[in-house]
Design a protein around this motif. Structure first.
Motif, PDB file in Angstrom:
ATOM      1  N   LEU A  45      24.357  10.004  14.502  1.00 30.23           N
ATOM      2  CA  LEU A  45      24.804   8.977  15.437  1.00 30.23           C
ATOM      3  C   LEU A  45      25.001   7.687  14.654  1.00 30.23           C
ATOM      4  O   LEU A  45      24.115   7.258  13.943  1.00 30.23           O
ATOM      5  CB  LEU A  45      23.750   8.749  16.526  1.00 30.23           C
ATOM      6  CG  LEU A  45      23.949   7.539  17.424  1.00 30.23           C
ATOM      7  CD1 LEU A  45      25.163   7.753  18.320  1.00 30.23           C
ATOM      8  CD2 LEU A  45      22.720   7.279  18.248  1.00 30.23           C
ATOM      9  N   ARG A  97      26.513   3.599  14.765  1.00 27.17           N
ATOM     10  CA  ARG A  97      26.925   2.477  15.599  1.00 27.17           C
ATOM     11  C   ARG A  97      27.936   1.684  14.804  1.00 27.17           C
ATOM     12  O   ARG A  97      27.731   1.389  13.647  1.00 27.17           O
ATOM     13  CB  ARG A  97      25.730   1.567  15.939  1.00 27.17           C
ATOM     14  CG  ARG A  97      24.690   2.216  16.799  1.00 27.17           C
ATOM     15  CD  ARG A  97      25.200   2.553  18.155  1.00 27.17           C
ATOM     16  NE  ARG A  97      25.639   1.342  18.830  1.00 27.17           N
ATOM     17  CZ  ARG A  97      26.107   1.318  20.050  1.00 27.17           C
ATOM     18  NH1 ARG A  97      26.208   2.421  20.735  1.00 27.17           N
ATOM     19  NH2 ARG A  97      26.484   0.201  20.604  1.00 27.17           N
ATOM     20  N   HIS A 120      24.388  -8.001  15.321  1.00 27.33           N
ATOM     21  CA  HIS A 120      23.370  -7.101  15.872  1.00 27.33           C
ATOM     22  C   HIS A 120      22.789  -7.596  17.191  1.00 27.33           C
ATOM     23  O   HIS A 120      22.108  -6.841  17.877  1.00 27.33           O
ATOM     24  CB  HIS A 120      22.288  -6.844  14.830  1.00 27.33           C
ATOM     25  CG  HIS A 120      22.789  -5.962  13.729  1.00 27.33           C
ATOM     26  ND1 HIS A 120      22.740  -4.599  13.800  1.00 27.33           N
ATOM     27  CD2 HIS A 120      23.429  -6.264  12.570  1.00 27.33           C
ATOM     28  CE1 HIS A 120      23.301  -4.077  12.717  1.00 27.33           C
ATOM     29  NE2 HIS A 120      23.724  -5.075  11.958  1.00 27.33           N
ATOM     30  N   ASN A 169      23.949  -5.116  19.426  1.00 30.93           N
ATOM     31  CA  ASN A 169      23.690  -3.731  19.031  1.00 30.93           C
ATOM     32  C   ASN A 169      22.717  -3.100  20.037  1.00 30.93           C
ATOM     33  O   ASN A 169      21.498  -3.265  19.939  1.00 30.93           O
ATOM     34  CB  ASN A 169      23.111  -3.697  17.611  1.00 30.93           C
ATOM     35  CG  ASN A 169      22.952  -2.301  17.089  1.00 30.93           C
ATOM     36  OD1 ASN A 169      22.973  -1.338  17.844  1.00 30.93           O
ATOM     37  ND2 ASN A 169      22.757  -2.194  15.790  1.00 30.93           N
ATOM     38  N   THR A 170      23.254  -2.348  20.986  1.00 35.05           N
ATOM     39  CA  THR A 170      22.419  -1.798  22.060  1.00 35.05           C
ATOM     40  C   THR A 170      21.480  -0.693  21.580  1.00 35.05           C
ATOM     41  O   THR A 170      20.526  -0.359  22.276  1.00 35.05           O
ATOM     42  CB  THR A 170      23.290  -1.267  23.212  1.00 35.05           C
ATOM     43  OG1 THR A 170      24.236  -0.329  22.689  1.00 35.05           O
ATOM     44  CG2 THR A 170      24.027  -2.405  23.902  1.00 35.05           C
ATOM     45  N   THR A 171      21.719  -0.149  20.393  1.00 31.06           N
ATOM     46  CA  THR A 171      20.804   0.866  19.858  1.00 31.06           C
ATOM     47  C   THR A 171      19.420   0.267  19.614  1.00 31.06           C
ATOM     48  O   THR A 171      18.413   0.976  19.665  1.00 31.06           O
ATOM     49  CB  THR A 171      21.379   1.473  18.560  1.00 31.06           C
ATOM     50  OG1 THR A 171      22.661   2.018  18.855  1.00 31.06           O
ATOM     51  CG2 THR A 171      20.508   2.581  18.010  1.00 31.06           C
ATOM     52  N   VAL A 214      17.040   1.060  22.252  1.00 33.34           N
ATOM     53  CA  VAL A 214      16.430   2.396  22.135  1.00 33.34           C
ATOM     54  C   VAL A 214      15.178   2.296  21.254  1.00 33.34           C
ATOM     55  O   VAL A 214      14.141   2.875  21.555  1.00 33.34           O
ATOM     56  CB  VAL A 214      17.432   3.420  21.564  1.00 33.34           C
ATOM     57  CG1 VAL A 214      16.770   4.781  21.375  1.00 33.34           C
ATOM     58  CG2 VAL A 214      18.660   3.526  22.469  1.00 33.34           C
ATOM     59  N   GLY A 251      22.582   5.118  13.525  1.00 32.69           N
ATOM     60  CA  GLY A 251      21.708   4.851  14.662  1.00 32.69           C
ATOM     61  C   GLY A 251      20.247   5.130  14.343  1.00 32.69           C
ATOM     62  O   GLY A 251      19.354   4.382  14.735  1.00 32.69           O
ATOM     63  N   ARG A 252      19.988   6.188  13.582  1.00 26.37           N
ATOM     64  CA  ARG A 252      18.601   6.523  13.221  1.00 26.37           C
ATOM     65  C   ARG A 252      17.954   5.385  12.441  1.00 26.37           C
ATOM     66  O   ARG A 252      16.801   5.034  12.671  1.00 26.37           O
ATOM     67  CB  ARG A 252      18.565   7.813  12.399  1.00 26.37           C
ATOM     68  CG  ARG A 252      17.148   8.219  11.972  1.00 26.37           C
ATOM     69  CD  ARG A 252      17.185   9.475  11.112  1.00 26.37           C
ATOM     70  NE  ARG A 252      17.779  10.574  11.820  1.00 26.37           N
ATOM     71  CZ  ARG A 252      17.097  11.546  12.423  1.00 26.37           C
ATOM     72  NH1 ARG A 252      15.795  11.535  12.372  1.00 26.37           N
ATOM     73  NH2 ARG A 252      17.710  12.522  13.051  1.00 26.37           N
ATOM     74  N   VAL A 279      18.719   2.214  12.579  1.00 24.37           N
ATOM     75  CA  VAL A 279      18.482   1.095  13.506  1.00 24.37           C
ATOM     76  C   VAL A 279      17.192   1.330  14.294  1.00 24.37           C
ATOM     77  O   VAL A 279      16.343   0.435  14.405  1.00 24.37           O
ATOM     78  CB  VAL A 279      19.676   0.919  14.475  1.00 24.37           C
ATOM     79  CG1 VAL A 279      19.351  -0.104  15.554  1.00 24.37           C
ATOM     80  CG2 VAL A 279      20.935   0.523  13.712  1.00 24.37           C
ATOM     81  N   ILE A 280      17.027   2.532  14.800  1.00 20.15           N
ATOM     82  CA  ILE A 280      15.833   2.840  15.606  1.00 20.15           C
ATOM     83  C   ILE A 280      14.576   2.787  14.734  1.00 20.15           C
ATOM     84  O   ILE A 280      13.567   2.182  15.110  1.00 20.15           O
ATOM     85  CB  ILE A 280      15.997   4.208  16.294  1.00 20.15           C
ATOM     86  CG1 ILE A 280      17.113   4.123  17.332  1.00 20.15           C
ATOM     87  CG2 ILE A 280      14.674   4.658  16.938  1.00 20.15           C
ATOM     88  CD1 ILE A 280      17.566   5.462  17.873  1.00 20.15           C
ATOM     89  N   THR A 295      13.736  -0.812  13.875  1.00 19.90           N
ATOM     90  CA  THR A 295      13.254  -1.520  15.060  1.00 19.90           C
ATOM     91  C   THR A 295      11.796  -1.154  15.340  1.00 19.90           C
ATOM     92  O   THR A 295      10.955  -2.030  15.583  1.00 19.90           O
ATOM     93  CB  THR A 295      14.132  -1.178  16.291  1.00 19.90           C
ATOM     94  OG1 THR A 295      15.481  -1.541  16.017  1.00 19.90           O
ATOM     95  CG2 THR A 295      13.644  -1.891  17.533  1.00 19.90           C
TER      96      THR A 295
END
Ligand SMILES: [Zn+2]
Length: 131
Positions: A2, A4, A11, A14-16, A19, A92-93, A95-96, A99
């Motif tokens: 995934l 973004r 950012h 950045n809606t991720t 998550v 995406g990974r 980013v998560i 975070t």
């Protein structure tokens, strides 16, 4: 994978990252960004319609830019452009994971400094009571 793609935005859009907030289970997810937001939704599954109450809300994203240097240090950002718009392609990974790691070290790291924000001052007050 995934990915973004941020197109002409930073950012803070950045809606991720939301998550990642959910994965980190920060203790302020029940505070809405705006108190006028709906607190329930109808879910349609086949012939069944159920009303589900929200227990967590995506919140304020004004401070999400603090993640960009962390993502860049990890080598997770690929810069580009579309026309005159700057783009950033980010897994995406990554980013998560960044975070969750950031919020583990500082649960207030993604809260903005705007005293007029509905959510962030309330979240800070809650975190203060927990520490
Ligand atoms: Zn805020």
């Amino acid at each position: 994978m995934l990915a973004r793609q941020l197109l002409g935005v930073g950012h803070d859009r950045n809606t991720t990252i939301h998550v990642g907030e959910f994965h980190a289970a920060v203790p302020y997810l029940d505070i809405p960004f705006d108190p006028t937001w709906p607190v329930e939704a109808e879910i349609v599954t086949g012939d069944e319609i159920r009303t589900v109450a929200y227990s967590r809300f995506p919140g304020c994203s004004r401070a999400f830019g603090v993640l960009e240097p962390l993502l860049r240090a990890r080598g997770a950002v690929r810069d580009g452009s579309v026309g005159k718009a700057r783009t950033q392609l980010v897994a995406g990974r990554a980013v998560i994971e960044e975070t969750v790691a950031l919020l583990a070290s500082d649960p207030a790291a993604l809260l903005c400094a705007d005293p007029g924000c509905y959510r962030c001052p309330r979240a800070r007050a809650r975190l203060g009571r927990l520490s």
